[in-house]
Design an enzyme around this catalytic site. Structure first.
Site, short mmCIF file in Angstrom:
data_model
loop_
_atom_site.label_atom_id
_atom_site.label_comp_id
_atom_site.label_asym_id
_atom_site.label_seq_id
_atom_site.Cartn_x
_atom_site.Cartn_y
_atom_site.Cartn_z
N GLU A 84 3.97 -3.42 0.90
CA GLU A 84 4.14 -4.01 0.08
C GLU A 84 5.45 -3.21 -0.59
OE1 GLU A 84 1.24 -2.77 -2.79
OE2 GLU A 84 1.84 -4.35 -4.05
N LYS A 155 2.27 -11.50 -6.41
CA LYS A 155 0.87 -11.36 -6.68
C LYS A 155 0.06 -11.64 -8.03
CE LYS A 155 -1.33 -6.55 -7.25
NZ LYS A 155 -1.42 -5.77 -7.63
N CYS A 196 -1.50 -6.36 -1.55
CA CYS A 196 -2.47 -5.43 -2.16
C CYS A 196 -3.89 -5.30 -2.54
CB CYS A 196 -1.71 -4.51 -3.08
SG CYS A 196 -1.88 -2.68 -3.17
#
Ligand SMILES: *[C@@H]1O[C@H](CO)[C@@H](O)[C@H](O)[C@H]1NC(C)=O
Ligand SMILES: *[C@@H]1O[C@H](CO)[C@@H](O)[C@H](O)[C@H]1NC(C)=O
Ligand SMILES: *[C@@H]1O[C@H](CO)[C@@H](O)[C@H](O)[C@H]1NC(C)=O
Length: 329
Positions: A84, A155, A196
């Site tokens: 990331e 995301k 994440c």
């Protein structure tokens, strides 16, 4: 007990372009690992998780990524995962300065070129993306060996917390959330993608594995020094076991604060520990916080074996509970 992919080992880079390697590291290339390439069955894919040392210099980060990828390819990697935010400092305050156009920006071009050059499946970690309307996203791009963009994940879950008298952190101040469940098809099977914090959402992983038939879940991520030791591995093993699939993560290496840094962005200390977990929930390859490449061979037939031997997928009581979106369209 099932036997799962166990040929895995972490390799360490000693290229002069990169951070020098400490004496206790194993040598750069593992000949015995590379030489088994031809013995791999069609269902097996060799993956490399690149734990890159990230700086505030985009050009340098590009060189690092190129060198690590080259090294992974020399070790037989067919699919490479970057961490990331590998091209910019890991600080929300930095994103407006570092964010790029995702269609024409230099980081996208680099990923595309490297995928094509090395005939590689390249999961481009994530980079800060700026859209024409000025929005910023945390975006992951995946390229196939022909250099075609096969997935773009923004995301989905933004991290907003406001603990009264405690920590306040609003990712949504800077970022916009993505709106898609992202996955792509490979010769080995479908692979799902999150970034994440997305790994904390069990339903997202269930959608990827049940509706979109993913056999591997990929999460470029950067946990910190509190959430890392407590949850990083646990979440990967949990997602692997409850979905009976492989889970792969790639984190940036733990940066140390240097006087070299001229930018005012807050320092982020990443947990590191890029890891591969089998459908049985075993850690099959991992590392510590240093820069390096984690290699693993994933035999995707093990996913079916696991799903047959413990048939939770067919024994759900959907009369009692159900994940609505799993119903086929
Ligand atoms: C090389 O790979 C083999 C097979 O995975 C492993 O047994 C061995 O320990 C590795 N050697 C080094 C130096 O990492
Ligand atoms: C991406 O997500 C991580 C994890 O929540 C967050 O800390 C980071 O600030 C985000 N970065 C970008 C560029 O959106
Ligand atoms: C890591 O993140 C969590 C969640 O935001 C926060 O509570 C914690 O204080 C952070 N730890 C460090 C060392 O920054």
């Amino acid at each position: 007990m099932m036997r799962l992919a166990n040929r895995s080992v972490a390799f360490w880079l000693s290229s002069t372009a990169l951070h020098s390697v400490s004496a206790f590291r194993t040598p750069l290339r593992n000949k015995s690992f590379a030489s088994i390439t031809t013995a791999l069955s069609m269902s097996t894919v060799r993956v490399a998780l690149c734990q890159l040392p990230v700086t505030d210099d985009t050009e340098k980060n590009h060189q690092t990524a190129a060198t690590f990828i080259e090294n992974a390819v020399e070790q037989g990697a067919e699919l490479v995962v970057l961490p990331e935010i590998w091209n910019s400092p890991y600080a929300t305050a930095a994103f407006p300065e570092y964010a790029q156009d995702i269609d024409k920006g230099p980081s996208r071009r680099l990923l595309q070129d490297l995928a094509t050059k090395h005939k590689l499946w390249l999961v481009g970690g994530s980079i800060p993306e700026r859209t024409a309307d000025g929005k910023i996203y945390n975006t992951s791009l995946v390229f196939n060996p022909q250099g075609e963009l096969v997935a773009k994940h923004r995301k989905v879950h933004l991290f907003d917390i406001d603990v009264p008298g405690g920590i306040t952190f609003f990712e949504s101040d800077t970022l916009s959330p993505g709106e898609t469940v992202s996955y792509f098809s490979t010769p080995w099977g479908n692979m799902g993608l999150g970034i994440c914090y997305d790994i904390r959402f069990a339903e997202y992983a269930m959608l990827l594995t049940q509706k979109h038939d993913c056999k591997v879940l990929l999460y470029p991520g950067a946990f910190n020094m509190t959430t890392g030791p407590a949850h990083w591995e646990l979440l990967q093993r949990a997602r692997a076991v409850d979905n009976q699939c492989f889970v792969l993560t790639a984190s940036p290496a733990r940066a140390v604060e240097t006087t070299e840094s001229k930018k005012p962005y807050p320092h982020y200390t990443a947990w590191g520990h890029s890891t591969a977990v089998s459908p049985w929930g075993e850690v099959i390859a991992t590392t510590d916080e240093s820069p390096g490449i984690v290699m693993a061979d994933l035999d995707l037939e093990k996913v079916e074996d696991m799903r047959k031997s413990i048939p939770i997928r067919n024994q759900r009581r959907t009369d009692l509970y159900d994940l609505l979106q799993v119903k086929k369209e």
